[in-house]
Scaffold this motif. Structure first.
Motif, mmCIF file in Angstrom:
data_model
loop_
_atom_site.group_PDB
_atom_site.id
_atom_site.type_symbol
_atom_site.label_atom_id
_atom_site.label_comp_id
_atom_site.label_asym_id
_atom_site.label_seq_id
_atom_site.Cartn_x
_atom_site.Cartn_y
_atom_site.Cartn_z
ATOM 1 N N VAL A 152 0.780 -1.294 0.172
ATOM 2 C CA VAL A 152 -0.041 0.095 0.083
ATOM 3 C C VAL A 152 0.915 1.208 0.037
ATOM 4 C CG1 VAL A 152 -1.918 1.209 1.244
ATOM 5 C CG2 VAL A 152 -1.868 -1.208 1.232
ATOM 6 N N LEU A 153 0.777 2.131 -0.917
ATOM 7 C CA LEU A 153 1.345 3.517 -0.763
ATOM 8 C C LEU A 153 0.338 4.467 -0.523
ATOM 9 C CD1 LEU A 153 3.547 5.358 -1.989
ATOM 10 C CD2 LEU A 153 2.542 5.256 -4.151
ATOM 11 N N PHE A 154 0.777 5.503 0.327
ATOM 12 C CA PHE A 154 -0.094 6.468 0.931
ATOM 13 C C PHE A 154 0.766 7.900 0.280
ATOM 14 C CE2 PHE A 154 -1.048 3.551 4.094
ATOM 15 C CZ PHE A 154 -2.256 3.825 4.576
ATOM 16 N N VAL A 155 0.108 8.485 -0.560
ATOM 17 C CA VAL A 155 0.600 9.781 -1.186
ATOM 18 C C VAL A 155 0.005 10.852 -0.193
ATOM 19 C CG1 VAL A 155 0.526 11.305 -3.070
ATOM 20 C CG2 VAL A 155 0.722 8.697 -3.139
ATOM 21 N N GLY A 156 0.661 11.460 0.590
ATOM 22 C CA GLY A 156 0.215 12.533 1.673
ATOM 23 C C GLY A 156 0.467 11.766 2.910
ATOM 24 N N ALA A 157 0.717 12.407 3.977
ATOM 25 C CA ALA A 157 1.301 11.786 5.307
ATOM 26 C C ALA A 157 0.836 12.654 6.385
ATOM 27 C CB ALA A 157 2.883 11.880 5.269
ATOM 28 N N GLY A 158 -0.347 13.186 6.324
ATOM 29 C CA GLY A 158 -1.001 13.843 7.338
ATOM 30 C C GLY A 158 -1.795 12.960 8.377
ATOM 31 N N SER A 159 -2.674 13.558 9.254
ATOM 32 C CA SER A 159 -3.299 12.615 10.133
ATOM 33 C C SER A 159 -4.256 11.542 9.782
ATOM 34 C CB SER A 159 -4.097 13.725 11.091
ATOM 35 O OG SER A 159 -4.915 14.625 10.426
ATOM 36 N N MET A 160 -5.123 12.141 8.593
ATOM 37 C CA MET A 160 -5.751 10.878 8.232
ATOM 38 C C MET A 160 -5.053 9.928 7.576
ATOM 39 S SD MET A 160 -8.876 9.919 7.914
ATOM 40 C CE MET A 160 -9.826 11.612 8.363
ATOM 41 N N ALA A 161 -3.975 10.175 6.961
ATOM 42 C CA ALA A 161 -2.981 8.915 6.380
ATOM 43 C C ALA A 161 -2.465 8.059 7.598
ATOM 44 C CB ALA A 161 -2.117 9.521 5.347
ATOM 45 N N GLU A 162 -2.084 8.811 8.554
ATOM 46 C CA GLU A 162 -1.563 8.132 9.859
ATOM 47 C C GLU A 162 -2.710 7.427 10.379
ATOM 48 O OE1 GLU A 162 0.783 8.843 14.021
ATOM 49 O OE2 GLU A 162 0.385 10.553 12.894
ATOM 50 N N ALA A 163 -3.950 7.878 10.562
ATOM 51 C CA ALA A 163 -4.850 7.007 11.416
ATOM 52 C C ALA A 163 -5.256 5.882 10.556
ATOM 53 C CB ALA A 163 -6.304 7.926 11.268
ATOM 54 N N ILE A 164 -5.230 5.733 9.334
ATOM 55 C CA ILE A 164 -5.535 4.655 8.227
ATOM 56 C C ILE A 164 -4.413 3.645 8.466
ATOM 57 C CG2 ILE A 164 -5.788 3.632 6.122
ATOM 58 C CD1 ILE A 164 -7.539 6.357 5.593
ATOM 59 N N MET A 165 -3.291 4.098 8.389
ATOM 60 C CA MET A 165 -1.921 3.477 8.601
ATOM 61 C C MET A 165 -1.926 2.690 9.719
ATOM 62 S SD MET A 165 1.552 5.161 8.012
ATOM 63 C CE MET A 165 1.134 6.246 6.740
ATOM 64 N N ALA A 166 -2.127 3.487 10.787
ATOM 65 C CA ALA A 166 -2.156 2.784 12.172
ATOM 66 C C ALA A 166 -3.259 1.588 12.326
ATOM 67 C CB ALA A 166 -2.539 3.844 13.319
ATOM 68 N N GLY A 167 -4.553 1.941 11.741
ATOM 69 C CA GLY A 167 -5.484 0.945 11.644
ATOM 70 C C GLY A 167 -4.890 -0.365 11.081
ATOM 71 N N ILE A 168 -4.523 -0.237 10.054
ATOM 72 C CA ILE A 168 -4.564 -1.505 9.070
ATOM 73 C C ILE A 168 -3.212 -2.205 9.724
ATOM 74 C CG2 ILE A 168 -5.522 -0.844 7.145
ATOM 75 C CD1 ILE A 168 -2.852 -0.102 5.902
ATOM 76 N N LEU A 169 -2.500 -1.459 10.318
ATOM 77 C CA LEU A 169 -1.162 -2.182 10.956
ATOM 78 C C LEU A 169 -1.424 -2.906 12.178
ATOM 79 C CD1 LEU A 169 1.715 0.430 10.427
ATOM 80 C CD2 LEU A 169 1.292 -1.643 9.135
ATOM 81 N N GLU A 170 -2.558 -2.091 13.006
ATOM 82 C CA GLU A 170 -2.952 -2.677 14.400
ATOM 83 C C GLU A 170 -3.705 -4.241 13.874
ATOM 84 O OE1 GLU A 170 -5.562 -1.671 18.148
ATOM 85 O OE2 GLU A 170 -5.039 -0.234 16.698
ATOM 86 N N LYS A 171 -4.447 -4.138 12.999
ATOM 87 C CA LYS A 171 -5.366 -5.205 12.656
ATOM 88 C C LYS A 171 -4.281 -6.255 11.851
ATOM 89 C CE LYS A 171 -9.864 -2.908 12.641
ATOM 90 N NZ LYS A 171 -10.234 -4.044 13.773
ATOM 91 N N GLY A 172 -3.211 -6.114 11.584
ATOM 92 C CA GLY A 172 -2.157 -6.818 10.827
ATOM 93 C C GLY A 172 -2.891 -7.269 9.454
#
Length: 269
Positions: free
Chosen positions: A4-24
């Motif tokens: 997965v590539l995130f283009v943009g690294a603000g708070s929304m990107a981080e929230a989604i990033m954290a969510g998918i990583l936490e759920k594995g």
């Protein structure tokens, strides 16, 4: 979903990033992130989550199966231009930005699966309410990946793209209305001489309790309201004052104004 590539690294990107990583849902080493200029921000995300900062010409960009656009809306066309030549031709796109229609991504990145979503800021604590619309190129597998990704930060409802304007008005902007209502309650309490910190704790618990009652009981809001309202009592007096002040009309005007503005943004106004 492997890369997965995130283009943009603000708070929304981080929230989604954290969510998918936490759920594995994906390994940190398969999450790539880029932004326009803030190298410090990328470094923080790498240290905190183990994700991989990249630039547009890095080979990881071409490995992405899903590209999440989370830039500021005004920057999206430049962001698409930056990465268009490097993306895999079958990579799917997910927008988490307000006001950018699916057709903008189809024009900027060619024919490919595109989804447009509107999470709200409660994504940062895993309690987002998100609407998402998808184009006809999205297959069942990609649809499942996108719904899973958005579901990692809250609930998600698939809707027609035109309905996203109303979703934006209801749940995208909705937290601000709740905060504004809370401000008004606090102001009324403090004007009456009540301690502001105590008032806030009581208000927050009241909001949490009322939301939980709606979810857990499944009763209609009107039924729950009637359970609280005794004829001639304090609640009835308060509700009467709201009605006299045009409460329902004000809320309807609020939603219409936000929906109309969403449509204007989609038209580039």
């Amino acid at each position: 979903m492997e890369n997965v590539l995130f283009v943009g690294a603000g708070s929304m990107a981080e929230a989604i990033m954290a969510g998918i990583l936490e759920k594995g849902a994906v390994n940190p080493s398969s999450v790539f992130v880029m932004n326009k200029s803030d190298e410090g921000r990328l470094g923080m995300l790498k240290e905190k989550y183990g994700v991989v900062p990249v630039k547009k010409e890095h080979p990881e960009v071409g490995l992405a199966e899903l590209v999440v656009f989370a830039t500021k809306p005004k920057d999206v066309r430049q962001a698409m231009s930056d990465v268009a030549a490097y993306l895999h031709p079958e990579a799917a796109v997910l927008s988490v930005m307000a006001g950018i229609p699916i057709r903008t991504f189809e024009e900027g990145l060619g024919s490919r699966p595109v989804a447009r979503s509107m999470p709200n800021t409660s994504a940062t604590i895993g309690l987002a309410a998100t609407g998402v619309a998808m184009n006809n190129a999205v297959c069942d597998r990609v649809r499942g990946d996108i719904l899973s990704l958005l579901g990692s930060v809250g609930i998600v409802k698939e809707v027609a793209e035109d309905d996203l304007h109303l979703v934006t008005a209801l749940s995208g902007s909705g937290p601000a209305y709740v905060y504004y209502f809370t401000e008004a309650l606090e102001e009324a309490a403090k004007t009456a001489g009540f301690d502001g910190r105590d008032a806030r704790e009581l208000i927050i618990q009241t909001l949490e309790g009322a939301a939980a009652m709606m979810r857990q009981t499944g009763l209609e809001p009107a039924d729950l309201r009637e359970h609280v309202t005794s004829p001639g009592g304090t609640t009835a007096a308060g509700l009467r004052a709201l009605d006299e002040a045009g409460f329902h009309r004000a809320v309807a005007s609020c939603i219409r104004a936000a929906e109309n503005r969403s449509r204007e943004l989609a038209d580039g106004k």
